[in-house]
Design a protein around this motif. Structure first.
Motif, PDB file in Angstrom:
ATOM      1  N   PRO A 106      21.112  59.436  39.365  1.00  0.00           N
ATOM      2  CA  PRO A 106      22.359  58.669  39.414  1.00  0.00           C
ATOM      3  C   PRO A 106      23.215  58.910  38.185  1.00  0.00           C
ATOM      4  O   PRO A 106      22.708  59.203  37.096  1.00  0.00           O
ATOM      5  N   ARG A 107      24.519  58.741  38.362  1.00  0.00           N
ATOM      6  CA  ARG A 107      25.442  58.838  37.247  1.00  0.00           C
ATOM      7  C   ARG A 107      25.344  57.578  36.391  1.00  0.00           C
ATOM      8  O   ARG A 107      24.873  56.529  36.839  1.00  0.00           O
ATOM      9  N   PRO A 108      25.781  57.618  35.140  1.00  0.00           N
ATOM     10  CA  PRO A 108      25.778  56.408  34.302  1.00  0.00           C
ATOM     11  C   PRO A 108      26.624  55.301  34.935  1.00  0.00           C
ATOM     12  O   PRO A 108      27.590  55.577  35.655  1.00  0.00           O
ATOM     13  N   LEU A 109      26.251  54.064  34.661  1.00  0.00           N
ATOM     14  CA  LEU A 109      27.021  52.945  35.204  1.00  0.00           C
ATOM     15  C   LEU A 109      28.466  52.992  34.722  1.00  0.00           C
ATOM     16  O   LEU A 109      29.386  52.601  35.450  1.00  0.00           O
ATOM     17  N   ALA A 110      28.690  53.464  33.509  1.00  0.00           N
ATOM     18  CA  ALA A 110      30.058  53.533  32.974  1.00  0.00           C
ATOM     19  C   ALA A 110      30.941  54.404  33.855  1.00  0.00           C
ATOM     20  O   ALA A 110      32.111  54.060  34.118  1.00  0.00           O
ATOM     21  N   ALA A 111      30.411  55.537  34.334  1.00  0.00           N
ATOM     22  CA  ALA A 111      31.201  56.421  35.198  1.00  0.00           C
ATOM     23  C   ALA A 111      31.468  55.762  36.550  1.00  0.00           C
ATOM     24  O   ALA A 111      32.572  55.885  37.110  1.00  0.00           O
ATOM     25  N   GLN A 112      30.481  55.067  37.064  1.00  0.00           N
ATOM     26  CA  GLN A 112      30.667  54.398  38.358  1.00  0.00           C
ATOM     27  C   GLN A 112      31.665  53.241  38.237  1.00  0.00           C
ATOM     28  O   GLN A 112      32.497  53.039  39.122  1.00  0.00           O
ATOM     29  N   ILE A 113      31.592  52.509  37.137  1.00  0.00           N
ATOM     30  CA  ILE A 113      32.540  51.408  36.913  1.00  0.00           C
ATOM     31  C   ILE A 113      33.955  51.957  36.760  1.00  0.00           C
ATOM     32  O   ILE A 113      34.918  51.397  37.303  1.00  0.00           O
ATOM     33  N   ALA A 114      34.095  53.061  36.031  1.00  0.00           N
ATOM     34  CA  ALA A 114      35.415  53.659  35.840  1.00  0.00           C
ATOM     35  C   ALA A 114      36.023  54.063  37.171  1.00  0.00           C
ATOM     36  O   ALA A 114      37.228  53.866  37.405  1.00  0.00           O
ATOM     37  N   GLY A 171      32.839  33.358  39.512  1.00  0.00           N
ATOM     38  CA  GLY A 171      33.751  32.468  38.839  1.00  0.00           C
ATOM     39  C   GLY A 171      33.996  32.795  37.393  1.00  0.00           C
ATOM     40  O   GLY A 171      34.428  31.950  36.628  1.00  0.00           O
ATOM     41  N   ALA A 172      33.743  34.041  36.935  1.00  0.00           N
ATOM     42  CA  ALA A 172      34.029  34.387  35.553  1.00  0.00           C
ATOM     43  C   ALA A 172      35.510  34.235  35.288  1.00  0.00           C
ATOM     44  O   ALA A 172      36.345  34.660  36.064  1.00  0.00           O
ATOM     45  N   ALA A 173      35.846  33.598  34.182  1.00  0.00           N
ATOM     46  CA  ALA A 173      37.230  33.256  33.926  1.00  0.00           C
ATOM     47  C   ALA A 173      38.028  34.424  33.384  1.00  0.00           C
ATOM     48  O   ALA A 173      39.226  34.503  33.566  1.00  0.00           O
ATOM     49  N   HIS A 174      37.389  35.356  32.693  1.00  0.00           N
ATOM     50  CA  HIS A 174      38.136  36.445  32.094  1.00  0.00           C
ATOM     51  C   HIS A 174      37.178  37.594  31.819  1.00  0.00           C
ATOM     52  O   HIS A 174      35.974  37.473  31.940  1.00  0.00           O
ATOM     53  N   GLU A 175      37.753  38.730  31.445  1.00  0.00           N
ATOM     54  CA  GLU A 175      36.944  39.887  31.076  1.00  0.00           C
ATOM     55  C   GLU A 175      36.995  40.058  29.570  1.00  0.00           C
ATOM     56  O   GLU A 175      38.026  40.439  29.022  1.00  0.00           O
ATOM     57  N   PRO A 176      35.933  39.754  28.858  1.00  0.00           N
ATOM     58  CA  PRO A 176      35.976  39.834  27.409  1.00  0.00           C
ATOM     59  C   PRO A 176      36.278  41.251  26.945  1.00  0.00           C
ATOM     60  O   PRO A 176      35.919  42.225  27.589  1.00  0.00           O
ATOM     61  N   ALA A 177      36.921  41.347  25.788  1.00  0.00           N
ATOM     62  CA  ALA A 177      37.273  42.661  25.262  1.00  0.00           C
ATOM     63  C   ALA A 177      36.030  43.489  24.967  1.00  0.00           C
ATOM     64  O   ALA A 177      36.059  44.711  24.984  1.00  0.00           O
ATOM     65  N   SER A 178      34.905  42.826  24.690  1.00  0.00           N
ATOM     66  CA  SER A 178      33.679  43.536  24.355  1.00  0.00           C
ATOM     67  C   SER A 178      32.973  44.115  25.569  1.00  0.00           C
ATOM     68  O   SER A 178      31.990  44.833  25.412  1.00  0.00           O
ATOM     69  N   ALA A 179      33.450  43.812  26.775  1.00  0.00           N
ATOM     70  CA  ALA A 179      32.775  44.279  27.988  1.00  0.00           C
ATOM     71  C   ALA A 179      33.163  45.713  28.279  1.00  0.00           C
ATOM     72  O   ALA A 179      33.783  46.033  29.291  1.00  0.00           O
ATOM     73  N   ASP A 180      32.793  46.596  27.385  1.00  0.00           N
ATOM     74  CA  ASP A 180      33.031  48.018  27.567  1.00  0.00           C
ATOM     75  C   ASP A 180      32.082  48.520  28.655  1.00  0.00           C
ATOM     76  O   ASP A 180      30.890  48.188  28.649  1.00  0.00           O
ATOM     77  N   PRO A 181      32.570  49.347  29.598  1.00  0.00           N
ATOM     78  CA  PRO A 181      31.666  49.858  30.646  1.00  0.00           C
ATOM     79  C   PRO A 181      30.418  50.528  30.092  1.00  0.00           C
ATOM     80  O   PRO A 181      29.352  50.465  30.715  1.00  0.00           O
ATOM     81  N   ALA A 182      30.533  51.145  28.909  1.00  0.00           N
ATOM     82  CA  ALA A 182      29.354  51.798  28.330  1.00  0.00           C
ATOM     83  C   ALA A 182      28.272  50.787  27.964  1.00  0.00           C
ATOM     84  O   ALA A 182      27.070  51.112  27.945  1.00  0.00           O
ATOM     85  N   ASP A 183      28.676  49.551  27.680  1.00  0.00           N
ATOM     86  CA  ASP A 183      27.694  48.526  27.331  1.00  0.00           C
ATOM     87  C   ASP A 183      26.825  48.139  28.524  1.00  0.00           C
ATOM     88  O   ASP A 183      25.725  47.599  28.341  1.00  0.00           O
ATOM     89  N   PHE A 184      27.314  48.372  29.739  1.00  0.00           N
ATOM     90  CA  PHE A 184      26.480  48.108  30.911  1.00  0.00           C
ATOM     91  C   PHE A 184      25.249  49.008  30.884  1.00  0.00           C
ATOM     92  O   PHE A 184      24.134  48.568  31.184  1.00  0.00           O
ATOM     93  N   ASP A 185      25.452  50.271  30.531  1.00  0.00           N
ATOM     94  CA  ASP A 185      24.311  51.187  30.430  1.00  0.00           C
ATOM     95  C   ASP A 185      23.380  50.770  29.300  1.00  0.00           C
ATOM     96  O   ASP A 185      22.149  50.856  29.433  1.00  0.00           O
ATOM     97  N   ALA A 186      23.949  50.295  28.194  1.00  0.00           N
ATOM     98  CA  ALA A 186      23.121  49.878  27.066  1.00  0.00           C
ATOM     99  C   ALA A 186      22.271  48.665  27.440  1.00  0.00           C
ATOM    100  O   ALA A 186      21.064  48.618  27.151  1.00  0.00           O
TER     101      ALA A 186
END
Length: 498
Positions: free
Chosen positions: A101-109, A307-322
């Motif tokens: 599989p490809r990294p989650l960051a690529a799939q999220i992008a 029900g998440a209220a916002h997308e935090p600035a720290s939620a970089d797609p690369a952090d999903f893989d981490a």
């Protein structure tokens, strides 16, 4: 008057003649009605049997339509996994399985490029090699629903999107609402709670009546309990089919009644209070980032993609893989849901979602900046009541044991439909017949049976029924309604006679 129950005279087709009386009930029927007690007959344990016959009859007649609807809608819901694959196969399955599989960051992008609307709520990894990755987006206009984008994990190509509800497809959501509330909202939930509240009463009463009958040697044999009497005719044949089938279904019906009540509106609230008192809830995962101050009350969002209220600035797609890598190293295998922090003071959450036995429900809180786990919630640490509740819900939904679970539920639903139909057929077959006219249905069991109950039964039974009425409010209210209607009907009949 003797307290012995006698079978009313019958014609060759099994219907009662002009002297016949009560019909059998709808769950597991009593073979014969018990006549009204005479003031001189005194109290005896036969009064208990007579009361069971009357309760079984009325509960069967009035609750059976709710059970029929629940069985039909539940039967349709049972096979939603196969229906989802049939209707949404293009979104749920990949066209060709790749090597890695490809990294989650690529799939999220890829998902965000096709669907930039809303905020990124979570990512769910594929359950199997032929399944797609689910990128879940929160949109205010969808309320408690989400937009799920399906991505090929091997090519990072978007295969489609659906409006989902806690991971369920539109078809599954529609059938779930049909089964729970008939698409009538909170008011409609009363129908399913009536069915669940009375199902165990009808089954238990029917078992007592069927197993406790004393007519003939067949009634005392295992064959006579478990198999229909093929030599019987008319109402006797229908009754034996109805009762024997009910015996085979009893354990499954008790299970469905109990698990259905745990997530009902009123009885479910009582069950929650019991879990609170017994400290039987699942252990909570601490998602507070070490060293960070938690947000003030009312701030922040909800995790798990709902029900998440916002997308935090720290939620970089690369952090999903981490976050995923840290969770995998900690032993979280299978399909997992990766959820970004709700705020700057919260951790990432990675939660297993394997509902098929053996289940996996471990969760970890991950600090991606340090690459470490800050908190761990293990399925093995769940209290027994929390485990039973969780497993019961999965079994009720037909996903705990895969296709075997689905088949068992389907058999129970079809059996319940058959038992209900046979019950109403008995009611019709036991109608009194005379040369000048024939009744539409049989008469109800005679009134006044409570006067024959032994005093210990009354002393212990009234508080027990009151306690049940508190624990199962819908059962208590409907039972009180049956009692009021019965009293009013008796007064009207007495007035006419006078």
């Amino acid at each position: 008057m003797s307290s012995r129950t006698e079978e009313p005279p019958q014609n060759d087709d099994g219907r009662t003649d002009a002297s016949g009386v009560a019909p059998a009930a709808v769950a597991i029927a009593e073979p014969a009605p018990v006549p009204a007690s005479d003031p001189g007959s005194g109290r005896s344990w036969q009064g208990v049997r007579a009361l069971l016959v009357r309760l079984h009859f009325y509960a069967g007649v009035f609750v059976a339509p709710f059970l029929m609807v629940a069985a039909l809608t539940g039967l349709a819901y049972t096979f939603t996994p196969q229906l989802d694959q049939l209707v949404y196969g293009d979104q749920l399955r990949v066209e060709k399985v790749g090597e890695a599989p490809r990294p989650l960051a690529a799939q999220i992008a890829a998902a965000r490029s096709a669907h930039p609307e809303g905020t990124l709520a979570s990512v769910i990894t594929p359950p199997g090699p032929e399944d797609t990755t689910r990128v879940v987006l929160s949109l205010p206009e969808l309320g408690d629903k989400q937009r799920t984008v399906f991505v090929d994990p091997y090519t990072a190509e978007v295969q489609g999107e659906l409006t989902t509800w806690y991971g369920s497809t539109p078809l599954t959501t529609w059938l779930d609402d049909l089964h729970r509330n008939l698409h009538l909202g909170e008011t409609g939930r009363l129908y399913s709670e009536v069915a669940a509240s009375w199902l165990w009463v009808i089954v238990a009463g029917g078992l007592v009546l069927w197993l406790g009958r004393s007519r003939g040697q067949r009634a005392k044999s295992a064959r006579g309990v478990l198999l229909p009497d093929r030599s019987a005719r008319g109402v006797r044949r229908t009754r034996s089919r109805h009762a024997a089938t009910g015996v085979w279904l009893a354990l499954g019906l008790f299970f469905l009644s109990a698990t259905g009540l745990t997530w009902s509106h009123y009885a479910g609230e009582r069950f929650g209070q019991l879990l609170d008192a017994a400290e039987g809830h699942a252990p909570a995962l601490d998602t507070t980032l070490p060293g960070a101050e938690p947000p003030a009350e009312g701030e922040g969002g909800e995790h798990a993609g709902h029900g998440a209220a916002h997308e935090p600035a720290s939620a970089d797609p690369a952090d999903f893989d981490a976050a995923l890598a840290v969770a995998r190293d900690a032993g979280l295998g299978g399909t997992v849901e990766v959820t970004p922090p709700a705020d700057d003071a919260s951790t990432w959450v990675v939660a297993q979602g394997d509902n098929v036995w053996p289940v996996h429900y471990d969760q970890v809180a991950v600090d991606t900046a340090k690459g470490e786990i800050t908190s761990h919630s293990r399925w093995a640490d769940y209290p027994l009541m929390a485990k039973l509740s969780k497993l019961g819900v999965q079994g009720h939904m037909g996903i705990l044991f895969g296709i075997v679970n689905q088949i068992v539920l389907a058999v129970i639903a079809i059996g319940l439909i058959a038992v209900t139909v046979w019950g109403y057929r008995m009611w019709w077959q036991r109608r009194p017949i005379r040369d000048d006219r024939t009744a539409v249905v049989g008469k109800a069991p005679a009134r006044g049976t409570w006067r024959r109950l032994p005093l210990p039964v009354l002393v212990l039974g009234i508080p027990a029924v009151a306690a049940l009425g508190w624990a199962l409010p819908v059962f208590g209210v409907t039972l009180a309604a049956f009692f009021v209607v019965d009293v009013v009907a008796g007064l009207v009949r007495r007035g006419r006679a006078a």
